[in-house]
Scaffold this motif. Structure first.
Motif, PDB file in Angstrom:
ATOM      1  N   ASP A  24      51.981  37.393  37.342  1.00 17.71           N
ATOM      2  CA  ASP A  24      52.228  36.514  36.196  1.00 17.71           C
ATOM      3  C   ASP A  24      50.877  36.177  35.555  1.00 17.71           C
ATOM      4  O   ASP A  24      50.129  35.342  36.049  1.00 17.71           O
ATOM      5  N   ARG A  25      50.591  36.813  34.436  1.00 14.14           N
ATOM      6  CA  ARG A  25      49.276  36.636  33.819  1.00 14.14           C
ATOM      7  C   ARG A  25      49.201  35.431  32.886  1.00 14.14           C
ATOM      8  O   ARG A  25      48.184  35.241  32.217  1.00 14.14           O
ATOM      9  N   SER A  26      50.232  34.637  32.878  1.00 12.67           N
ATOM     10  CA  SER A  26      50.164  33.412  32.078  1.00 12.67           C
ATOM     11  C   SER A  26      49.350  32.333  32.793  1.00 12.67           C
ATOM     12  O   SER A  26      48.982  31.331  32.190  1.00 12.67           O
ATOM     13  N   THR A  27      49.062  32.541  34.073  1.00 11.81           N
ATOM     14  CA  THR A  27      48.299  31.573  34.854  1.00 11.81           C
ATOM     15  C   THR A  27      46.880  32.089  35.106  1.00 11.81           C
ATOM     16  O   THR A  27      46.619  33.287  35.033  1.00 11.81           O
ATOM     17  N   LEU A  28      45.982  31.158  35.420  1.00 13.13           N
ATOM     18  CA  LEU A  28      44.607  31.555  35.734  1.00 13.13           C
ATOM     19  C   LEU A  28      44.573  32.401  37.000  1.00 13.13           C
ATOM     20  O   LEU A  28      43.826  33.388  37.080  1.00 13.13           O
ATOM     21  N   ALA A  29      45.388  32.025  37.994  1.00 10.96           N
ATOM     22  CA  ALA A  29      45.430  32.802  39.239  1.00 10.96           C
ATOM     23  C   ALA A  29      45.917  34.215  38.969  1.00 10.96           C
ATOM     24  O   ALA A  29      45.412  35.195  39.535  1.00 10.96           O
ATOM     25  N   GLY A  30      46.907  34.352  38.074  1.00 14.63           N
ATOM     26  CA  GLY A  30      47.410  35.676  37.742  1.00 14.63           C
ATOM     27  C   GLY A  30      46.373  36.525  37.028  1.00 14.63           C
ATOM     28  O   GLY A  30      46.229  37.719  37.310  1.00 14.63           O
ATOM     29  N   LYS A  31      45.657  35.893  36.098  1.00 17.72           N
ATOM     30  CA  LYS A  31      44.588  36.626  35.408  1.00 17.72           C
ATOM     31  C   LYS A  31      43.507  37.068  36.390  1.00 17.72           C
ATOM     32  O   LYS A  31      42.967  38.171  36.302  1.00 17.72           O
ATOM     33  N   ARG A  32      43.183  36.175  37.339  1.00 19.34           N
ATOM     34  CA  ARG A  32      42.180  36.520  38.354  1.00 19.34           C
ATOM     35  C   ARG A  32      42.649  37.692  39.210  1.00 19.34           C
ATOM     36  O   ARG A  32      41.891  38.640  39.468  1.00 19.34           O
ATOM     37  N   ASN A  33      43.893  37.635  39.674  1.00 19.33           N
ATOM     38  CA  ASN A  33      44.402  38.678  40.556  1.00 19.33           C
ATOM     39  C   ASN A  33      44.460  40.040  39.856  1.00 19.33           C
ATOM     40  O   ASN A  33      44.127  41.073  40.445  1.00 19.33           O
ATOM     41  N   ALA A  34      44.892  40.036  38.586  1.00 16.55           N
ATOM     42  CA  ALA A  34      44.956  41.298  37.839  1.00 16.55           C
ATOM     43  C   ALA A  34      43.556  41.862  37.640  1.00 16.55           C
ATOM     44  O   ALA A  34      43.336  43.082  37.794  1.00 16.55           O
ATOM     45  N   ALA A  35      42.598  41.001  37.318  1.00 18.39           N
ATOM     46  CA  ALA A  35      41.223  41.458  37.122  1.00 18.39           C
ATOM     47  C   ALA A  35      40.632  41.970  38.427  1.00 18.39           C
ATOM     48  O   ALA A  35      39.895  42.973  38.444  1.00 18.39           O
ATOM     49  N   LEU A  36      40.945  41.317  39.523  1.00 15.81           N
ATOM     50  CA  LEU A  36      40.424  41.741  40.823  1.00 15.81           C
ATOM     51  C   LEU A  36      40.943  43.133  41.182  1.00 15.81           C
ATOM     52  O   LEU A  36      40.181  43.997  41.630  1.00 15.81           O
ATOM     53  N   LEU A  37      42.235  43.369  40.953  1.00 10.64           N
ATOM     54  CA  LEU A  37      42.799  44.682  41.265  1.00 10.64           C
ATOM     55  C   LEU A  37      42.196  45.774  40.388  1.00 10.64           C
ATOM     56  O   LEU A  37      41.764  46.822  40.880  1.00 10.64           O
ATOM     57  N   LEU A  38      42.150  45.532  39.087  1.00  8.89           N
ATOM     58  CA  LEU A  38      41.704  46.573  38.174  1.00  8.89           C
ATOM     59  C   LEU A  38      40.202  46.815  38.247  1.00  8.89           C
ATOM     60  O   LEU A  38      39.748  47.963  38.198  1.00  8.89           O
ATOM     61  N   LEU A  39      39.411  45.748  38.390  1.00 12.00           N
ATOM     62  CA  LEU A  39      37.970  45.945  38.493  1.00 12.00           C
ATOM     63  C   LEU A  39      37.609  46.543  39.847  1.00 12.00           C
ATOM     64  O   LEU A  39      36.710  47.385  39.943  1.00 12.00           O
TER      65      LEU A  39
END
Length: 369
Positions: free
Chosen positions: A174-189
Motif C-alpha cells: 500500500d503506497r499511500s502510506t510512508l511505510a509502503g513507500k519505504r518498503n517499495a523503495a527498499l525492494l526496488l533499490l
C-alpha cells in the motif's frame, strides 16, 4: 653515512674482491622476539574486531559461547583447545539437537562454529587448534546426509527475487502510506543495485543523487570494503516498478515529514510518522536515534511481503541480490558488468553460483547435442 667494507672470496685459489657489504649488521638482523613483539593492545583488538561484519561477529559470539559451555560440561579446556577436543565437539554437533530447529546442525553451521573457535583463539593471541580430525568427521557427516537424502545435505539458499516474483511482492504494498513507500523503495533499490540489506540500511538520503538519466547511488560494499557508485536507470515499464520514481517518491514523502537528511530507510510507527524513539533490549539502548532501520528489519520486510504474496521458497534479504544476478545474466549482461554493478569481488564464487543457476536453462549444453 653507513660504513661499508669489502669482502673477499677465493676463486681458483686466488683472493678476489667480491662485493661491498655493510661493516656492521643492523640490530634487526637478529630476530629475537620479546614480550613486546607479542603484545596486542585493547585498541588493536577492537580495531581487528571492527574489521569483522557485525552479523558475523554476533554469530561467532554465539558459537563460541556454545563451545565454551560444552567444554565446561565435559571437563575440557576451551582455550587453548586441543585437536582432540575439536574432534569430539564436531562429533557432538552432528547429533546434538538444535533448540531453534529441533534438528542437528547442518554442515554449514558446523563450519561456522569451527571458524568462530579459530577466530576467538586468534583474537586472544593463542594458536588455534588443529582441526584435521574434526574436518574428517565433518566430511563423513556430509557423506551420510547426502547418501540418506537428508535435506540438510543441501545448502539452504534464498529464493531469487526475479522480475515476476518482485512484481507480485510490489502488488501487495500500500503506497499511500510512508511505510509502503519505504518498503517499495527498499525492494526496488535493493534489486536494482544488487545490495545486501546491511548496505541498504546504511544508505543516507545524501547517498542518492538524481540525474536526468536516473539515480547515482553511493553504496559502501562491505565485503570488498569500498564505496561504489551505482547507476540506476528509469524503468521502462509502469511507474510502480520503476526504482528511480519509487525512491524519489519516498524522499519526497519524508521531506513532507520534515526529514531531508539522514537515513534513507527509516522506522515508521503505526501513525505513519518517522519513529525515532530510543528502544531498549535487556536494559541496553538499541536502535539508531535518527530512526534508521536495521539490516535485520530490512530483511524482515522482504520476508514478510513475499509471504503475503504467497510466494514459495525461502525469502530473505539476499533474495534481491540473487534475483538481480540471475535476471541480469538471462538478459545477456556480461559477467564483469554484473560483478562491478553489484559490488562482487572479482571471481566471486557466490556470484558465479547465481549465474550458473540462471544459465542451467538459458545456456544448457544438452541443447547443443
Amino acid at each position: 653515512m653507513t660504513e661499508i667494507a669489502s669482502r673477499e672470496i677465493e676463486v681458483a685459489g686466488r683472493p678476489v674482491l667480491a662485493e661491498i657489504v655493510p661493516a656492521y649488521a643492523p640490530a634487526s638482523a637478529v630476530a629475537i622476539h620479546t614480550d613486546a613483539d607479542h603484545f596486542l593492545s585493547d585498541a588493536a583488538r577492537d580495531a581487528v574486531a571492527a574489521g569483522i561484519p557485525a552479523s558475523t561477529m554476533r554469530a561467532y559470539t554465539k558459537d563460541w559461547k556454545a563451545f565454551d559451555a560444552w567444554c565446561v560440561s565435559q571437563g575440557r579446556v576451551s582455550m587453548p583447545a586441543t585437536s582432540q577436543t575439536m574432534t569430539e565437539y564436531v562429533t557432538h554437533l552432528t547429533t546434538a539437537i538444535s533448540a531453534r530447529t529441533g534438528k542437528p546442525l547442518g554442515p554449514a553451521s558446523i563450519e561456522r562454529a569451527l571458524a568462530a573457535i579459530r577466530t576467538w583463539h586468534n583474537a586472544a593471541d593463542v594458536n588455534p587448534p588443529q582441526t584435521k580430525g574434526a574436518r574428517k568427521v565433518l566430511s563423513g557427516y556430509r557423506e551420510y546426509l547426502a547418501t540418506t537424502h537428508n535435506p540438510a545435505a543441501q545448502t539452504r539458499k534464498a529464493a531469487p527475487a526475479g522480475r515476476d516474483p518482485l512484481r507480485s511482492m510490489l502488488d501487495k504494498i500500500d503506497r499511500s502510506t510512508l511505510a509502503g513507500k519505504r518498503n517499495a523503495a527498499l525492494l526496488l533499490l535493493g534489486y536494482a543495485t544488487a545490495a545486501r540489506v546491511s548496505e541498504l540500511s546504511a544508505l543516507n538520503i545524501a547517498d542518492v543523487t538524481a540525474t536526468e538519466d536516473g539515480l547515482l547511488v553511493n553504496i559502501y560494499r562491505r565485503k570488498i570494503k569500498k564505496y561504489t557508485e551505482v547507476a540506476v536507470t528509469y524503468g521502462g515499464g509502469k511507474a510502480d516498478t520503476c526504482p528511480v520514481r519509487t525512491v524519489l517518491a519516498l524522499i519526497a514523502a519524508m521531506a513532507e515529514k520534515g526529514r531531508t537528511s539522514g537515513p534513507l530507510f527509516v522506522r515508521v510507527d503505526i501513525l505513519g510518522n518517522i519513529d525515532t524513539r530510543q528502544m531498549m533490549r535487556k536494559g541496553v539502548a538499541i536502535g539508531d536515534p535518527e530512526g534508521r532501520i536495521t539490516a535485520e528489519a530490512a530483511a524482515e520486510v522482504v520476508t514478510r511481503i513475499a509471504n503475503t504474496a504467497g510466494l514459495e521458497g525461502r525469502w530473505t534479504g539476499h533474495s534481491l541480490r540473487r534475483g538481480f544476478a540471475t535476471e541480469a545474466r538471462k538478459a545477456g549482461a556480461q559477467l564483469e558488468k554484473i560483478s562491478r554493478h553489484g559490488g562482487w569481488a572479482d571471481g566471486s564464487k557466490a556470484m558465479l553460483g547465481y549465474i550458473e543457476e540462471g544459465d542451467k536453462w538459458r545456456d544448457n549444453p544438452v541443447a547443443h547435442l
